[in-house]
Design a protein around this motif. Structure first.
Motif, PDB file in Angstrom:
ATOM      1  N   ALA A   1      -2.097  46.039 -43.955  1.00  0.00           N
ATOM      2  CA  ALA A   1      -1.478  46.461 -43.051  1.00  0.00           C
ATOM      3  C   ALA A   1      -1.000  47.997 -43.243  1.00  0.00           C
ATOM      4  O   ALA A   1      -0.281  48.533 -42.337  1.00  0.00           O
ATOM      5  CB  ALA A   1      -0.248  45.527 -42.381  1.00  0.00           C
TER       6      ALA A   1
ATOM      7  N   ALA B   1       1.867  48.898 -44.610  1.00  0.00           N
ATOM      8  CA  ALA B   1       3.343  48.793 -43.992  1.00  0.00           C
ATOM      9  C   ALA B   1       4.216  50.027 -44.772  1.00  0.00           C
ATOM     10  O   ALA B   1       4.050  50.285 -46.110  1.00  0.00           O
ATOM     11  CB  ALA B   1       3.991  47.516 -44.241  1.00  0.00           C
ATOM     12  N   ALA B   2       4.968  50.737 -43.964  1.00  0.00           N
ATOM     13  CA  ALA B   2       5.887  51.799 -44.789  1.00  0.00           C
ATOM     14  C   ALA B   2       7.033  50.787 -45.147  1.00  0.00           C
ATOM     15  O   ALA B   2       7.620  51.459 -46.027  1.00  0.00           O
ATOM     16  CB  ALA B   2       6.378  52.503 -43.605  1.00  0.00           C
TER      17      ALA B   2
ATOM     18  N   VAL C   1       8.498  46.656 -45.975  1.00  0.00           N
ATOM     19  CA  VAL C   1       8.697  45.235 -45.563  1.00  0.00           C
ATOM     20  C   VAL C   1      10.024  44.477 -45.983  1.00  0.00           C
ATOM     21  O   VAL C   1      10.734  44.907 -47.038  1.00  0.00           O
ATOM     22  CB  VAL C   1       7.659  44.311 -46.514  1.00  0.00           C
ATOM     23  CG1 VAL C   1       7.813  42.974 -46.281  1.00  0.00           C
ATOM     24  CG2 VAL C   1       6.096  44.903 -46.394  1.00  0.00           C
TER      25      VAL C   1
ATOM     26  N   GLY D   1      13.477  49.800 -38.778  1.00  0.00           N
ATOM     27  CA  GLY D   1      12.401  50.362 -38.951  1.00  0.00           C
ATOM     28  C   GLY D   1      11.299  49.726 -39.927  1.00  0.00           C
ATOM     29  O   GLY D   1      10.329  50.271 -40.499  1.00  0.00           O
ATOM     30  N   CYS D   2      11.564  48.363 -40.031  1.00  0.00           N
ATOM     31  CA  CYS D   2      10.617  47.581 -41.066  1.00  0.00           C
ATOM     32  C   CYS D   2       9.268  47.175 -40.398  1.00  0.00           C
ATOM     33  O   CYS D   2       9.498  46.909 -39.204  1.00  0.00           O
ATOM     34  CB  CYS D   2      11.208  46.420 -41.610  1.00  0.00           C
ATOM     35  SG  CYS D   2      11.525  45.160 -40.582  1.00  0.00           S
ATOM     36  N   ASP D   3       8.244  47.331 -40.982  1.00  0.00           N
ATOM     37  CA  ASP D   3       6.996  46.949 -40.404  1.00  0.00           C
ATOM     38  C   ASP D   3       6.441  45.706 -40.269  1.00  0.00           C
ATOM     39  O   ASP D   3       5.943  45.203 -39.578  1.00  0.00           O
ATOM     40  CB  ASP D   3       5.756  47.788 -40.844  1.00  0.00           C
ATOM     41  CG  ASP D   3       6.114  49.626 -40.876  1.00  0.00           C
ATOM     42  OD1 ASP D   3       6.049  49.906 -39.740  1.00  0.00           O
ATOM     43  OD2 ASP D   3       6.174  50.139 -41.989  1.00  0.00           O
ATOM     44  N   VAL D   4       7.026  44.712 -41.488  1.00  0.00           N
ATOM     45  CA  VAL D   4       6.866  43.555 -41.607  1.00  0.00           C
ATOM     46  C   VAL D   4       8.004  42.742 -41.984  1.00  0.00           C
ATOM     47  O   VAL D   4       8.599  43.139 -42.898  1.00  0.00           O
ATOM     48  CB  VAL D   4       5.745  43.339 -42.695  1.00  0.00           C
ATOM     49  CG1 VAL D   4       5.271  41.820 -42.970  1.00  0.00           C
ATOM     50  CG2 VAL D   4       4.427  44.153 -42.252  1.00  0.00           C
TER      51      VAL D   4
ATOM     52  N   ARG E   1      10.208  43.511 -32.971  1.00  0.00           N
ATOM     53  CA  ARG E   1      10.425  44.557 -33.943  1.00  0.00           C
ATOM     54  C   ARG E   1       9.430  44.884 -34.925  1.00  0.00           C
ATOM     55  O   ARG E   1       9.330  45.844 -35.350  1.00  0.00           O
ATOM     56  CB  ARG E   1      11.926  44.222 -34.717  1.00  0.00           C
ATOM     57  CG  ARG E   1      13.135  44.024 -33.667  1.00  0.00           C
ATOM     58  CD  ARG E   1      14.238  43.774 -34.763  1.00  0.00           C
ATOM     59  NE  ARG E   1      15.572  43.437 -33.548  1.00  0.00           N
ATOM     60  CZ  ARG E   1      16.404  44.424 -33.816  1.00  0.00           C
ATOM     61  NH1 ARG E   1      16.288  45.590 -34.332  1.00  0.00           N
ATOM     62  NH2 ARG E   1      17.617  44.114 -32.856  1.00  0.00           N
ATOM     63  N   SER E   2       8.845  43.704 -35.535  1.00  0.00           N
ATOM     64  CA  SER E   2       8.059  44.125 -36.649  1.00  0.00           C
ATOM     65  C   SER E   2       6.695  42.757 -36.548  1.00  0.00           C
ATOM     66  O   SER E   2       6.904  41.890 -35.678  1.00  0.00           O
ATOM     67  CB  SER E   2       8.672  43.850 -37.748  1.00  0.00           C
ATOM     68  OG  SER E   2       9.348  42.694 -37.795  1.00  0.00           O
ATOM     69  N   GLU E   3       6.020  42.867 -37.315  1.00  0.00           N
ATOM     70  CA  GLU E   3       4.960  42.051 -37.616  1.00  0.00           C
ATOM     71  C   GLU E   3       5.648  40.733 -38.185  1.00  0.00           C
ATOM     72  O   GLU E   3       6.481  41.264 -38.983  1.00  0.00           O
ATOM     73  CB  GLU E   3       3.818  42.599 -38.173  1.00  0.00           C
ATOM     74  CG  GLU E   3       2.885  43.530 -37.798  1.00  0.00           C
ATOM     75  CD  GLU E   3       2.052  42.917 -36.438  1.00  0.00           C
ATOM     76  OE1 GLU E   3       2.220  41.780 -36.316  1.00  0.00           O
ATOM     77  OE2 GLU E   3       1.817  43.842 -35.699  1.00  0.00           O
TER      78      GLU E   3
END
Length: 413
Positions: free
Chosen positions: A94, A96-97, A99, A155-158, A192-194
């Motif tokens: 993914a 991700a920036a 996790v 700002g977490c992606d996962v 907010r995130s995956e």
């Protein structure tokens, strides 16, 4: 019991000495008093904690790096490193920036994610677990004390979470009873995130709008992980089967070798998912009977697995399969004959059976009680698979369990 922050500070100040004494302890029932005396002699009031650390490390051999800090409970609860690594590989796809691991405990997910270069932050309410994670992951790890249901990072992606699956020594069977409750975790983070949420394999996942991934290690189903659609890759169900292998051992064409950073173990990993064809026949028993891995059964992928391996089903509603060969890396049972369950005792006596492996599915039979009832007195080692075929319980009498390699060698002879 968990370690106090004072005990962990002592470990940090005496890392080499603690490690040396841990290596000297016998860690058996017979040596328990001697171990306690040695630890008290070396470390006084901290001796109890050192013995517990040694036991935790021993119980987690092959599961966690050998120099990690863990108490008994955290070692038992920790995700096996191979399982965390497989999850990290999916998350890596993914790009991700960041996790965020909202229930980081002693750091297994962080270790796996960081080993793949994935930016990571971990949080936990337990100060002792956070201190252990700090040691295990290194002082440069980004860790904070936080409630999993109160997003403390932006700002977490996962989001990775592992709600507790036991309470008071009892296994939790309802998603809303997990700690924290699964619906609450989804409500707090879903927009907010995956999501990658670890759960017990036996929960009902039928309403999950994403991927349900079942993972087994060396034949035991370890967990289910719920991935939100953005991490699913278009797949709804998958089974990952990881088996420890010796150096140089080869796997099947569908298996890949994985070396797990931090532990001296190598695994072959097989993956089955619902993108495979599930068109299979129902046939009488063929040369072998196959009991699919528990991850395949729990994921509802028995037909998909059967199609890939050229197997057929004994009954459309029962997970036992049959075929003319055993899939690479598995074991199974050479079929001899099928008899009604009520005639099993006489049939086994005729075959000279003395010891028996019993497998049961779809029939109310207690294997231990049945074994006593059979009164086996022969010398031959055998197996029996009992299942409901149509409306009747049937017993499939087989030879002893064999591996695919053993079956192939026997055929060559």
């Amino acid at each position: 019991m968990s370690f106090s922050t004072d005990e962990l500070s002592f470990f940090r100040a005496h890392t080499d000495e603690v490690g040396a004494v841990c290596a000297r302890l016998g860690l058996t029932k017979a040596t328990a008093l001697a171990d306690a005396a040695l630890a008290r002699e070396e470390f006084g009031e901290y001796g109890r904690a050192v013995v517990e650390l040694a036991h935790a490390r021993r119980s987690a051999l092959g599961k966690l790096p050998g120099n990690w800090w863990a108490c008994h409970e955290s070692a038992q609860q920790a995700t096996p490193m191979i399982v965390a690594h497989l999850r990290a590989r999916r998350i890596a796809q993914a790009a991700a920036a960041l996790v965020f691991d909202a229930t980081c405990s002693i750091g297994t997910e962080g270790h796996a994610l960081r080993s793949l270069g994935i930016p990571y932050a971990g949080g936990d309410l337990d100060a002792s677990r956070l201190a252990m994670a700090r040691h295990n992951l290194g002082d440069n790890a980004w860790l904070l004390r936080a409630d999993a249901l109160k997003p403390a990072i932006v700002g977490c992606d996962v989001l990775v979470a592992d709600p507790a699956r036991r309470s008071g020594g009892r296994r939790i069977v309802k998603p809303e009873d997990l700690i924290p409750p699964l619906p609450d975790v989804i409500d707090a983070w879903g927009a907010r995130s995956e999501l990658a949420i670890k759960c017990a394999p036996g929960l009902d996942f039928s309403e999950w709008d994403g991927l349900v991934s079942l993972v087994s290690v060396d034949g035991g189903v370890k967990e289910a992980c719920l991935y939100s659609p953005g991490l699913a890759g278009g797949t709804r169900r998958e089974a990952l089967i990881a088996k420890r292998v010796a150096e140089g051992e080869a796997g099947g064409i569908d298996q890949r070798a994985i070396e797990v950073p931090g532990i001296a173990e190598r695994y072959l990993v097989d993956r089955i998912d619902d993108q495979l064809d599930d068109d299979v026949d129902v046939t009488p028993p063929r040369r072998y009977i196959v009991d699919p891995d528990g991850a395949v059964v729990r994921a509802g992928l028995v037909r998909h697995y059967a199609h890939r391996e050229g197997l057929s089903m004994l009954d459309p509603h029962i997970a036992y399969l049959t075929g003319d060969r055993l899939p690479q890396g598995t074991s199974g049972f050479p079929f001899i004959e099928m008899v009604p369950v009520k005639k099993l005792k006489a049939a086994l006596r005729a075959h000279g059976c003395g010891s028996l492996e019993i497998l049961v599915r779809g029939v109310d039979v207690d294997p231990d009680a049945l074994r006593k009832k059979l009164g086996l007195k022969g010398k031959r080692q055998m197996s029996v698979v009992i299942a409901r075929i149509g409306t009747q319980a049937q017993a499939f009498i087989c030879g002893k369990r064999v591996t695919a390699n053993e079956a192939r060698e026997a055929t060559a002879e």
